[in-house]
Scaffold this motif. Structure first.
Motif, mmCIF file in Angstrom:
data_model
loop_
_atom_site.group_PDB
_atom_site.id
_atom_site.type_symbol
_atom_site.label_atom_id
_atom_site.label_comp_id
_atom_site.label_asym_id
_atom_site.label_seq_id
_atom_site.Cartn_x
_atom_site.Cartn_y
_atom_site.Cartn_z
ATOM 1 N N VAL A 153 0.835 -1.200 0.000
ATOM 2 C CA VAL A 153 0.000 0.000 0.000
ATOM 3 C C VAL A 153 0.869 1.250 0.000
ATOM 4 O O VAL A 153 0.624 2.209 -0.746
ATOM 5 C CB VAL A 153 -0.953 -0.001 1.215
ATOM 6 N N ASP A 158 -1.542 -2.854 -4.918
ATOM 7 C CA ASP A 158 -2.696 -3.471 -4.273
ATOM 8 C C ASP A 158 -2.248 -4.176 -3.000
ATOM 9 O O ASP A 158 -1.175 -4.800 -2.956
ATOM 10 C CB ASP A 158 -3.346 -4.475 -5.228
ATOM 11 N N LYS A 183 -7.245 -1.509 3.539
ATOM 12 C CA LYS A 183 -7.139 -0.068 3.720
ATOM 13 C C LYS A 183 -8.048 0.717 2.777
ATOM 14 O O LYS A 183 -8.564 1.775 3.141
ATOM 15 C CB LYS A 183 -5.683 0.362 3.503
ATOM 16 N N LYS A 184 -8.277 0.225 1.569
ATOM 17 C CA LYS A 184 -9.083 0.990 0.615
ATOM 18 C C LYS A 184 -10.533 1.133 1.064
ATOM 19 O O LYS A 184 -11.275 1.957 0.539
ATOM 20 C CB LYS A 184 -9.018 0.351 -0.766
ATOM 21 N N HIS A 185 -10.955 0.311 2.029
ATOM 22 C CA HIS A 185 -12.323 0.385 2.520
ATOM 23 C C HIS A 185 -12.443 1.266 3.768
ATOM 24 O O HIS A 185 -13.537 1.454 4.291
ATOM 25 C CB HIS A 185 -12.846 -1.006 2.852
ATOM 26 N N GLY A 199 -6.274 7.637 2.693
ATOM 27 C CA GLY A 199 -5.574 8.150 1.519
ATOM 28 C C GLY A 199 -5.804 9.617 1.274
ATOM 29 O O GLY A 199 -5.116 10.231 0.449
#
Length: 367
Positions: free
Chosen positions: A340, A345, A357-359, A364
């Motif tokens: 990350v 990915d 982390k993207k959720h 970010g």
């Protein structure tokens, strides 16, 4: 694209990224047999996101254990226990799993670090130790037996037998342990080898036994699986192994058919002052071996815990792989988090992906 998270072949094995989990002794086996601790330890590392996991230094004979609590691979019970672990891991992870085969030499017959770390007493089950010369690692440690030709033959055969057991158990890779002051280091280094026969004196003589073990292992281990070696770049004392000897040893192993060279240092002289608080303090040795043998896969290790530093090492060609150890114990998902940080990915298992982390709300965004 991140170079750290790009694939690379190690002989017949292709790793999905350049992150390896280095061998780390757990001192939790019973009679050399891995226990439930090893099941959970190796299981979580197998889903860590690393491209390779290497099982701790594993004795090829009982006399070659560092402590009574080391894993071993000299009998059927040990082999079957490892085979069960590998079979279970294969139900949820395809991460390649290797094992480091080792002999502790004069640093054997000691207690685990949290049990004092000193030489065992007779009443605690101490055993005879072996080395290049009859000189103890520390003044209050066991004086080892200087190995005879028969001892050398026995140890070579033990490495061959352990390799065959590792293959049957389902390991994808074997790493030969020739580092950290254990038996093969003891022969290779002039500060621990004071023999006057064909195994002592010149570099060629000091390397004779380690290279014989290496060749026996190469012959016993299938060419369809990967084979590597970990060895020292320095003893960190005056009169220790010279860098040109280190690079010559690496070249010889590469020419022999070893698929990667893993550079570390120290452990052979008890009073050596090692600058281990500097991130990447051992990188110079990997760089030297890579420069001397550019065709070889070279692995760097030693307090490399910052993802950007790891990326820069690989991207600049100083080394081809980064091994982490303490960083992986501190954060078993180090590789996921490093991905990350480098814009890749996260690569979590599907069971964990919804926690990626993207959720995370706001992740970010500028803070």
């Amino acid at each position: 694209m991140s170079q750290l998270f790009s694939p690379r072949a190690v002989g017949p094995l292709t790793l999905k990224n350049r992150v390896a989990i280095a061998p780390m002794c757990q001192y939790s086996a019973i009679d050399g047999v891995p226990q439930p601790w090893h099941v959970q330890h190796l299981g979580r590392l197998a889903i860590s996101g690393a491209g390779l996991v290497i099982v701790e230094a594993t004795g090829v004979e009982a006399a070659g254990r560092i402590t009574p609590d080391d894993t071993g691979l000299w009998n059927d019970a040990q082999e079957e226990a490892f085979a069960r672990i590998i079979r279970d891991i294969r139900t949820y992870s395809d991460t390649p799993i290797g094992i480091q085969l080792a002999h502790a030499g004069r640093k054997a017959s000691t207690s685990a670090p949290w049990k004092g770390g000193g030489a065992l007493k007779a009443e605690d089950g101490a055993w005879e130790t072996f080395s290049a010369s009859a000189e103890p690692f520390k003044d209050d440690w066991h004086t080892p037996t200087a190995m005879t030709p028969a001892d050398i033959d026995r140890v070579v055969a033990a490495f061959e037998d352990a390799a065959r057991r590792a293959d049957r158990a389902g390991f994808d890779l074997v790493e030969l342990h020739a580092a950290h002051g254990y038996l093969l280091t003891q022969f290779l280094s002039p500060v621990s080898n004071h023999r006057t026969d064909e195994f002592g004196g010149s570099y060629e003589n000091r390397a004779r036994f380690p290279l014989r073990v290496a060749q026996a292992l190469r012959d016993a281990w299938p060419r369809t699986k990967a084979l590597g070696v970990r060895f020292n770049g320095s003893d960190w004392v005056e009169g220790g192994i010279a860098l040109d000897e280190v690079t010559a040893f690496g070249q010889a192993l590469h020419d022999m058919g070893y698929d990667y060279l893993h550079l570390t240092s120290g452990g052979n002289v008890s009073q050596a002052k090692i600058p281990g608080d500097e991130p990447g303090y051992q990188l110079r040795f990997a760089q030297a071996v890579k420069a001397a043998t550019p065709q070889a896969n070279v692995m760097a290790v030693g307090m490399i815990f910052d993802p950007q530093q790891a990326e820069d090492i690989v991207a600049s060609g100083q080394a081809d792989f980064i091994a982490i150890a303490r960083a992986a114990l501190d954060d078993p998902h180090w590789a996921h988090h490093a991905a990350v940080a480098l814009g890749e990915d996260e690569g979590l298992p599907p069971q964990y992906e919804r926690a990626g982390k993207k959720h995370w709300p706001g992740y970010g965004k500028a803070r």
